[in-house]
Design an enzyme around this catalytic site. Sequence first.
Site, PDB file in Angstrom:
ATOM      1  N   THR A  33       0.993  -1.019   0.255  1.00 65.60           N
ATOM      2  CA  THR A  33      -0.076   0.408   0.104  1.00 65.60           C
ATOM      3  C   THR A  33       1.042   1.138  -0.433  1.00 65.60           C
ATOM      4  O   THR A  33       2.243   1.137   0.027  1.00 65.60           O
ATOM      5  CB  THR A  33      -0.775   0.471   1.270  1.00 65.60           C
ATOM      6  OG1 THR A  33      -2.088   0.737   1.126  1.00 65.60           O
ATOM      7  CG2 THR A  33      -0.218   0.027   2.912  1.00 65.60           C
ATOM      8  N   ASN A  34       0.264   2.362   0.580  1.00 63.12           N
ATOM      9  CA  ASN A  34       1.203   3.714   0.141  1.00 63.12           C
ATOM     10  C   ASN A  34       0.660   4.516   1.189  1.00 63.12           C
ATOM     11  O   ASN A  34      -0.977   4.315   2.148  1.00 63.12           O
ATOM     12  CB  ASN A  34       1.042   4.362  -0.831  1.00 63.12           C
ATOM     13  CG  ASN A  34      -0.562   4.674  -0.915  1.00 63.12           C
ATOM     14  OD1 ASN A  34      -1.177   5.548  -0.463  1.00 63.12           O
ATOM     15  ND2 ASN A  34      -0.412   3.818  -2.307  1.00 63.12           N
ATOM     16  N   PHE A  35       1.379   6.094   1.590  1.00 62.20           N
ATOM     17  CA  PHE A  35       1.146   6.805   2.724  1.00 62.20           C
ATOM     18  C   PHE A  35      -0.668   7.299   2.793  1.00 62.20           C
ATOM     19  O   PHE A  35      -0.835   7.920   3.526  1.00 62.20           O
ATOM     20  CB  PHE A  35       1.910   7.140   2.885  1.00 62.20           C
ATOM     21  CG  PHE A  35       2.999   6.537   3.877  1.00 62.20           C
ATOM     22  CD1 PHE A  35       2.666   6.159   5.394  1.00 62.20           C
ATOM     23  CD2 PHE A  35       4.068   6.823   3.060  1.00 62.20           C
ATOM     24  CE1 PHE A  35       3.689   5.680   5.832  1.00 62.20           C
ATOM     25  CE2 PHE A  35       5.574   5.782   3.762  1.00 62.20           C
ATOM     26  CZ  PHE A  35       5.338   5.533   5.244  1.00 62.20           C
ATOM     27  N   ALA A 100      -4.591   7.576  -3.938  1.00 63.57           N
ATOM     28  CA  ALA A 100      -2.632   7.288  -4.565  1.00 63.57           C
ATOM     29  C   ALA A 100      -3.350   5.213  -4.593  1.00 63.57           C
ATOM     30  O   ALA A 100      -3.156   4.426  -4.036  1.00 63.57           O
ATOM     31  CB  ALA A 100      -2.673   7.215  -3.483  1.00 63.57           C
TER      32      ALA A 100
END
Length: 222
Positions: A33-35, A100
């Site tokens: 995943t991402n932030f 995102a």
Amino acid sequence: KGYFSREHKMAGKKVVVTAGPTRERIDPVRFLTNFSSGKMGYAMAAAAAEMGAETILISGPVSLSVPTGVTLVQVESAEDMLQAVEAHYETADYVVKTAAVADYRPEAMANQKIKKQEGNSTIVLERTVDILKQLGQHKKNQVLIGFAAETNNVSQYAKDKLTRKNADYIVANDVSEAQAGFESDTNRVTIYGKHGFEQAFEMMTKQQLARQLLELITDKEA
Ligand code: CTP
Ligand code: CA
């Protein structure tokens, strides 16, 4: 406040907003995943609803509450998000792609938890579908708004994405800047549009920014 008042500029319009990160499963207990916190996307959905739009918020996993008047569709992966967006695309007037989306996912998901072994390990990744690009290829009258978080060459990358994805606007921010990143409550962006349109905004809260972005876009599209 009447139906056509300044406050309800988006009355009669359908706005689809995507927000948050996606999760790409590796095995039953792990994912990539991402932030992304989802804050900017939730603010965009809240602003659209306040402006009178029928608002669908397609969100990856975040810990935010659903804004008043917004219909939430929860998704997990880029593939789920693609399907949810496609289901609403035909009838949408504006698609706001704040999410995102993961660019890669594991080529295969293990059905059982991967056990550690001696030495290194490799996860083979494959590309996900570029949702915005896909929408751009099948665009009718929808206005497509993409977001781009960059660490360098912001304007060049934003303009590239505008053309490459056939978007109408790209809202770009420099995440290397303080108070303009993923978890932040504030943001400072520049919006890029067709025919060289470009406008920089001051640093402000994501709520204020969402409102100003939608005001600008609806005025330009009117
Ligand atoms: N986007 C998308 N689907 C993807 C990747 C990105 O719809 N698989 C959308 C995002 O929601 C965003 C816009 O494209 O609105 C720009 O995302 P960004 O990650 O900045 O663009 P990429 O084309 O993935 O380029 P980069 O290599 O910089 O990540
Ligand atoms: Ca990307």
